[in-house]
Design a protein around this motif. Sequence first.
Motif, short mmCIF file in Angstrom:
data_model
loop_
_atom_site.label_atom_id
_atom_site.label_comp_id
_atom_site.label_asym_id
_atom_site.label_seq_id
_atom_site.Cartn_x
_atom_site.Cartn_y
_atom_site.Cartn_z
N SER A 142 9.66 20.44 54.18
CA SER A 142 8.63 19.56 54.43
C SER A 142 7.55 20.06 55.10
O SER A 142 6.53 19.27 55.46
CB SER A 142 9.53 18.40 55.22
N GLN A 143 7.37 21.26 55.37
CA GLN A 143 6.12 22.06 56.05
C GLN A 143 5.28 22.68 55.16
O GLN A 143 5.55 23.62 54.79
CB GLN A 143 6.84 22.81 57.38
N PRO A 144 4.07 22.02 54.97
CA PRO A 144 3.39 22.43 53.88
C PRO A 144 2.70 23.78 54.23
O PRO A 144 2.50 24.65 53.42
CB PRO A 144 2.13 21.37 53.73
N GLN A 147 5.53 26.49 53.79
CA GLN A 147 5.72 26.67 52.35
C GLN A 147 4.39 27.73 51.54
O GLN A 147 4.60 28.59 50.92
CB GLN A 147 5.68 25.57 51.64
N LEU A 365 3.63 22.67 47.46
CA LEU A 365 3.43 21.40 48.07
C LEU A 365 4.26 20.30 47.50
O LEU A 365 4.11 19.13 48.00
CB LEU A 365 2.06 20.97 47.92
N ASN A 368 6.82 18.11 49.84
CA ASN A 368 6.19 17.80 51.13
C ASN A 368 4.89 16.82 50.65
O ASN A 368 5.15 15.57 50.34
CB ASN A 368 5.72 18.75 52.10
N ALA A 371 5.57 15.36 47.24
CA ALA A 371 7.00 14.70 47.20
C ALA A 371 6.91 13.81 46.03
O ALA A 371 8.02 13.44 45.64
CB ALA A 371 7.56 14.70 48.38
#
Length: 459
Positions: A142-144, A147, A365, A368, A371
């Motif tokens: 969930s952490q762009p 990632q 992405l 996140n 999504a």
Amino acid sequence: MSANVQREMLGSRLGFLLLSAGCAIGLGNVWRFPYITGAYGGAIFVGIYLLCLFAVVPTMIMEFAVGRAARRNMGLAFRVLEPAGTHWHHFGWFALVGSYLLMMFYTTVTGWMLAYCWYMASGALSGLDPAGVGQFFGATLSQPVGQVVGMTLVVLIGCGVCVLGVQKGVERVVKVMMLGLLAILLVLVVRSVTLPGAGEGIAFYLAPDAGKIAGTGLFPVINAAMNQAFFTLSVGIGAMCIFGSYQSRDRSLTGEALWIMGLDTFVAIMAGLIIFPACFAFGVKPDAGPSLIFVTLPNIFNSMEGGRLWGALFFVFMSFAALSTVIAVFENIISYTADVWGVPRRRGTVLHMIIIWLLSLPCALGFNLLADFQPLGPGSSVLDLEDFLISNNILPLGGLIFLLFCTMRRAWGWDNFIAEVDQGLGMKFPRWLRGYLTYVLPCLILFVLGMGYVDRFCK
């Protein structure tokens, strides 16, 4: 156009074997093969899978032969070898498009592997219960920024190795990674099979179980084996073609391909001997895909004495497997612009580094900021779409192109293929396979292609 050109060559036979095996050995060996083996009858499935591997390995041999004969990447090899007046060179773009599609999600997933090397070694997962481990993985996705940073690191490593050249960069680094991978693999296998209760996991994995095949039906089992065989050999995007172009003619190609297939299969089977004994020893249900690697196995390592060490070693092993594929496919991309457009290696590497990074952003992405984009239905992601395009389309179609190019009269043709593949010491290609390769294998490839769509959209 002459194929007799000055070209940087690989420094050794071992380099060729490990580089080609490094391209083939990847995530599918660990997060898919062991699971489908356990689900589809254990040793019976392994037997069916080996038959499927032997059925499709001629496409790998053909890809090697085309590359070695032309001394060029797939993008130009067909133009060098095709008869006058034919248009096989129009298929050369498969090398670039297929390689880009694969890297668009592979760079992100490889970034996960590198991150988990640190998470396991630092103890970030220690003390978490099973739900906590799953939540940790979800939070990571969930952490762009995280990632993108992981993906960027992978792109920099891949391009940094390739810019050094074939021998000094690609061959040298991948040889070290592959030898390290095999050493860590054996250590992990010994640790896993000696756990209390490991025997039950080994039996689940490899004991023949006809009941599982009866439950699912033989047809899905054969289809799963064929799909895995095509994916694991990494044929169809020209990666084996470029390694063939760097190989000398002192060894025949049939035996070399069988060595590579053997290494790939060995790693896949050994991966199961890490996963299933450990799962059964600690009462954890085995799964497939990312949840197996990033949720199930960290839970097991948390329960194991010295789990931080074993977990870190496992993710180093996975990182080597993934990075060897990344480097090999990056080399295929960079060599395309060198052969087809005449772009020097250094300039081409910088160009592709930027393009690969930009094209990898949607997958990084996709869990996140993107999504809500679910291209293949509820619960799907950008990764699923890109994986479907490469695994179920480009790879089988690319394999079919090489197959037809080496068997059809209005192409490179059978006689030229045999003359090239049999040069050098070693096993010669069985000529009695000509009928099978001309008429049967093309139908099998089309079957796999069609079943990919049935599985995706008709269930």
